[in-house]
Design a protein around this motif. Structure first.
Motif, PDB file in Angstrom:
ATOM      1  N   ILE A   1     -41.057 -66.326  36.568  1.00  0.00           N
ATOM      2  CA  ILE A   1     -40.111 -65.341  37.088  1.00  0.00           C
ATOM      3  C   ILE A   1     -40.857 -64.390  38.014  1.00  0.00           C
ATOM      4  O   ILE A   1     -41.823 -63.733  37.616  1.00  0.00           O
ATOM      5  CB  ILE A   1     -39.437 -64.575  35.938  1.00  0.00           C
ATOM      6  N   TYR A   2     -40.399 -64.332  39.264  1.00  0.00           N
ATOM      7  CA  TYR A   2     -41.025 -63.528  40.305  1.00  0.00           C
ATOM      8  C   TYR A   2     -40.111 -62.376  40.696  1.00  0.00           C
ATOM      9  O   TYR A   2     -38.893 -62.524  40.729  1.00  0.00           O
ATOM     10  CB  TYR A   2     -41.274 -64.381  41.553  1.00  0.00           C
ATOM     11  N   VAL A   3     -40.707 -61.241  41.016  1.00  0.00           N
ATOM     12  CA  VAL A   3     -39.978 -60.077  41.514  1.00  0.00           C
ATOM     13  C   VAL A   3     -40.665 -59.573  42.774  1.00  0.00           C
ATOM     14  O   VAL A   3     -41.770 -59.990  43.105  1.00  0.00           O
ATOM     15  CB  VAL A   3     -39.913 -58.940  40.456  1.00  0.00           C
TER      16      VAL A   3
ATOM     17  N   SER B   1     -34.075 -57.448  40.960  1.00  0.00           N
ATOM     18  CA  SER B   1     -33.880 -58.709  41.653  1.00  0.00           C
ATOM     19  C   SER B   1     -35.044 -59.638  41.314  1.00  0.00           C
ATOM     20  O   SER B   1     -36.199 -59.212  41.284  1.00  0.00           O
ATOM     21  CB  SER B   1     -33.832 -58.447  43.164  1.00  0.00           C
ATOM     22  N   TYR B   2     -34.756 -60.910  41.081  1.00  0.00           N
ATOM     23  CA  TYR B   2     -35.803 -61.859  40.701  1.00  0.00           C
ATOM     24  C   TYR B   2     -35.483 -63.248  41.243  1.00  0.00           C
ATOM     25  O   TYR B   2     -34.354 -63.536  41.634  1.00  0.00           O
ATOM     26  CB  TYR B   2     -35.953 -61.926  39.182  1.00  0.00           C
TER      27      TYR B   2
ATOM     28  N   CYS C   1     -44.327 -61.510  43.241  1.00  0.00           N
ATOM     29  CA  CYS C   1     -45.106 -61.009  42.116  1.00  0.00           C
ATOM     30  C   CYS C   1     -44.637 -61.675  40.815  1.00  0.00           C
ATOM     31  O   CYS C   1     -43.522 -61.437  40.357  1.00  0.00           O
ATOM     32  CB  CYS C   1     -44.950 -59.498  42.031  1.00  0.00           C
ATOM     33  N   LEU C   2     -45.500 -62.508  40.224  1.00  0.00           N
ATOM     34  CA  LEU C   2     -45.176 -63.166  38.967  1.00  0.00           C
ATOM     35  C   LEU C   2     -45.251 -62.136  37.842  1.00  0.00           C
ATOM     36  O   LEU C   2     -46.291 -61.533  37.624  1.00  0.00           O
ATOM     37  CB  LEU C   2     -46.148 -64.309  38.694  1.00  0.00           C
ATOM     38  N   VAL C   3     -44.131 -61.920  37.154  1.00  0.00           N
ATOM     39  CA  VAL C   3     -44.127 -60.934  36.072  1.00  0.00           C
ATOM     40  C   VAL C   3     -44.000 -61.553  34.693  1.00  0.00           C
ATOM     41  O   VAL C   3     -44.310 -60.900  33.695  1.00  0.00           O
ATOM     42  CB  VAL C   3     -43.009 -59.869  36.241  1.00  0.00           C
TER      43      VAL C   3
END
Length: 78
Positions: free
Chosen positions: A62-64, A37-38, A13-15
Motif C-alpha cells: 500500500i503506497y501513499v 489517498s492510496y 511511499c510504501l507505508v
C-alpha cells in the motif's frame, strides 16, 4: 517499486504490506476513514489458486503520497 510507478505515480511511499484479504481491508478501511489517498500493488503467491480463500496469503503493498505518510501511519496504527 516498478519503473512506471517510480516515474508516474503520485503514490510513491510504501507505508504497509498487508498479507491476506482481512489485513488488507482492515488497513485500507482505516486509510479511507481518515481521507488518505492510496494505491495498492498486489503480489499473488503462485501456489495459492483460491481467490478470496480463508488461507489467502496475497501480499498487498500500500503506497501513499509522500506528504500523507505521517497521516497514513497514524491511521494504520491507531
Amino acid at each position: 517499486m516498478g519503473l512506471f510507478r517510480m516515474l508516474f505515480s503520485k503514490h510513491k511511499c510504501l507505508v504497509y504490506s498487508a498479507f491476506g484479504n482481512d489485513d488488507y481491508y482492515k488497513v485500507v478501511g482505516k486509510l479511507s476513514g481518515d481521507g488518505v489517498s492510496y494505491e495498492t500493488v498486489s503480489i499473488r503467491n503462485s501456489n495459492n489458486n483460491q481467490y478470496f480463500s480463508k488461507n489467502d496469503k496475497t501480499q498487498y503493498d500500500i503506497y501513499v503520497k509522500e506528504e500523507d505518510k505521517h497521516k497514513a501511519e497514524r491511521a494504520i496504527h491507531r
